[in-house]
Design an enzyme around this catalytic site. Structure first.
Site, short mmCIF file in Angstrom:
data_model
loop_
_atom_site.label_atom_id
_atom_site.label_comp_id
_atom_site.label_asym_id
_atom_site.label_seq_id
_atom_site.Cartn_x
_atom_site.Cartn_y
_atom_site.Cartn_z
N ARG A 76 0.66 -1.31 0.01
CA ARG A 76 -0.09 0.03 -0.05
C ARG A 76 0.76 1.17 -0.19
O ARG A 76 1.67 1.24 0.94
CB ARG A 76 -0.87 -0.16 1.40
CG ARG A 76 -1.93 -1.15 1.27
CD ARG A 76 -2.73 -1.31 2.52
NE ARG A 76 -3.75 -2.27 2.41
CZ ARG A 76 -3.46 -3.52 2.68
NH1 ARG A 76 -2.36 -3.94 3.18
NH2 ARG A 76 -4.60 -4.51 2.37
N HIS A 101 -1.00 -2.35 -4.47
CA HIS A 101 -0.32 -3.48 -5.54
C HIS A 101 -0.53 -3.19 -6.94
O HIS A 101 -0.84 -3.77 -7.81
CB HIS A 101 -1.42 -4.77 -5.25
CG HIS A 101 -1.22 -5.43 -4.00
ND1 HIS A 101 0.14 -5.45 -3.55
CD2 HIS A 101 -1.92 -6.30 -3.34
CE1 HIS A 101 -0.19 -6.14 -2.21
NE2 HIS A 101 -1.16 -7.08 -2.20
N HIS A 175 2.15 -13.12 -5.24
CA HIS A 175 1.20 -13.20 -4.34
C HIS A 175 0.23 -14.39 -4.24
O HIS A 175 -0.79 -14.48 -4.14
CB HIS A 175 0.09 -12.19 -4.72
CG HIS A 175 -0.74 -11.46 -3.62
ND1 HIS A 175 -1.78 -12.02 -2.93
CD2 HIS A 175 -0.36 -10.41 -2.65
CE1 HIS A 175 -2.07 -11.33 -1.87
NE2 HIS A 175 -1.42 -10.17 -1.97
N SER A 176 1.17 -15.64 -4.08
CA SER A 176 0.64 -17.11 -4.07
C SER A 176 0.01 -17.16 -2.84
O SER A 176 0.87 -16.82 -1.96
CB SER A 176 1.61 -17.97 -4.43
OG SER A 176 1.56 -18.02 -5.88
N ASP A 248 -1.05 -9.20 8.37
CA ASP A 248 -0.90 -8.64 7.15
C ASP A 248 0.06 -7.59 7.26
O ASP A 248 0.01 -6.45 6.79
CB ASP A 248 -2.34 -7.88 6.80
CG ASP A 248 -2.53 -7.66 5.43
OD1 ASP A 248 -1.39 -7.86 4.63
OD2 ASP A 248 -3.37 -6.84 4.88
N GLU A 309 4.91 -12.25 1.08
CA GLU A 309 5.38 -11.56 -0.16
C GLU A 309 6.50 -10.89 0.19
O GLU A 309 6.71 -9.62 0.81
CB GLU A 309 4.03 -10.27 -0.19
CG GLU A 309 2.76 -10.91 -0.41
CD GLU A 309 1.66 -9.80 0.08
OE1 GLU A 309 1.57 -8.78 -0.36
OE2 GLU A 309 0.62 -10.31 0.73
#
Length: 345
Positions: A76, A101, A175-176, A248, A309
């Site tokens: 972000r 993203h 981003h898996s 996150d 990530e």
């Protein structure tokens, strides 16, 4: 070792890499989206360990970025703006007042040029893309590539590179969403995770970094010795609650010779290790994943996958002393992340 190619929806290509042990990795040239990674469990049964849609058409929107290459900037960007060399750049605000993203036309939604290759003990595809000056509000015409390489040691190597004709910002990631149970047999609550990190970045209620780094000691963010993801999901800690009961967050990685991240799941016996040249990693436990998406192995729900990530920090655009995302004109951006799969002994 082999590569198979399949036409998808009359507009995309699906590449499937297979090594000599039977591990497979499938991905689209659209967004570089990894749709399937099949690796053995302790009983030598091959099962998929990433989240993917049942229907390929759902990748067109892909609001959760399943499996995708993310860029130009992963994460972000506060207030959808930043300043480089006294020049203010304004981006599209696609998450509240912020930029997430790479925006709506980011790297996850373009068709990449694909160049397959094969050696005696590797097989892979190099994906390339050219993004023009001003696209999405970003400065500089930038040429980037992401190479997926599968080895006979059950390693998936992701090599990122890029150059720009103007000073710009760049930090790409994949981003898996991983679930080592295999075929979505259970949630990620019982995944045991180790992260070589002493500090994580505090978030505000909009998931924007405050500029404060927090020592992990005596918090649910201390993964220096392995702990279950359930610890944070069930925690009443303010930082777990701000992320909608989970993680996150950006972890600043220690520089060691050990893997930066290790994950194991006891029932399947699967182990995944991650080694990266990036300075940090966002761990996201799919806290906000909605119910009832049609995934390949069933319906979606929160806590069905965990993302790692690997990237620098967009917080560096607004706060000092964070891993930078600025790429100087004609400088080479070069990063690598290696996902290795095995069985717990």
């Amino acid at each position: 070792m082999q590569i198979k190619t399949q036409d998808i929806l009359n507009k995309w290509k699906l590449y499937t890499l297979t090594n000599d042990t039977g591990m497979t990795v499938s991905f689209l040239n659209f967004g570089g989206i990894i749709t399937d990674i099949s690796v053995p469990n302790r009983y030598n049964q091959l099962e998929n360990v990433v989240l993917g849609y049942k229907n390929y058409v759902d990748y067109e929107k892909n609001p959760y970025f399943f499996g995708a290459i993310v860029g130009r900037v992963a994460g972000r960007i506060q207030d959808a703006s930043f300043t480089i060399e006294d020049q203010l750049y304004t981006l599209v605000a696609n998450e509240g007042g912020h930029h997430l993203h790479g925006g709506d036309g980011g790297f996850h939604q373009v068709i990449w040029q694909a160049s397959p290759f094969q050696t005696d003990d590797t097989v892979g595809v190099k994906l390339s893309h050219r993004s023009l000056d001003g696209e999405g509000g970003y400065p500089g015409t930038i040429k980037v590539s992401v190479t997926y390489t599968l080895t006979n040691n059950n390693e998936l190597i992701l090599d990122y590179s890029g150059t720009s004709n103007k000073t710009t910002v760049l930090t790409m990631t994949n981003h898996s969403y991983f679930n080592l149970n295999g075929n979505l047999a259970a949630s990620i609550h019982n995944h045991h995770v180790t992260i070589e990190s002493d500090e994580f970045v505090e978030l505000d209620k909009e998931l924007i970094p405050t500029g404060k780094k927090i020592n992990v000691a005596k918090t649910p963010f201390d993964f220096r010795t392995e702990r279950k993801l359930a610890d944070g999901i069930n925690s009443l800690s303010a930082q777990n609650r701000v992320a909608n009961h989970g993680y996150d967050h950006y972890f600043i990685l220690n520089q060691t010779n050990r893997p930066n991240v290790s994950v194991n799941e006891e029932t399947s016996g699967r182990v995944m290790t991650i080694k990266t040249t990036q300075p940090g990693v966002v761990m996201y436990t799919s806290n906000n994943l909605e119910d009832d998406l049609e995934l390949a192995e069933g319906k979606s729900k929160p806590y069905l996958g965990v993302c790692f990530e690997t990237q620098a920090s967009p917080a560096s655009l607004h706060h000092d002393d964070f891993p930078p995302v600025i790429l100087k004109a004609h400088e080479l951006y070069e990063k690598q992340t290696v996902f290795s799969f095995g069985i717990k002994g």
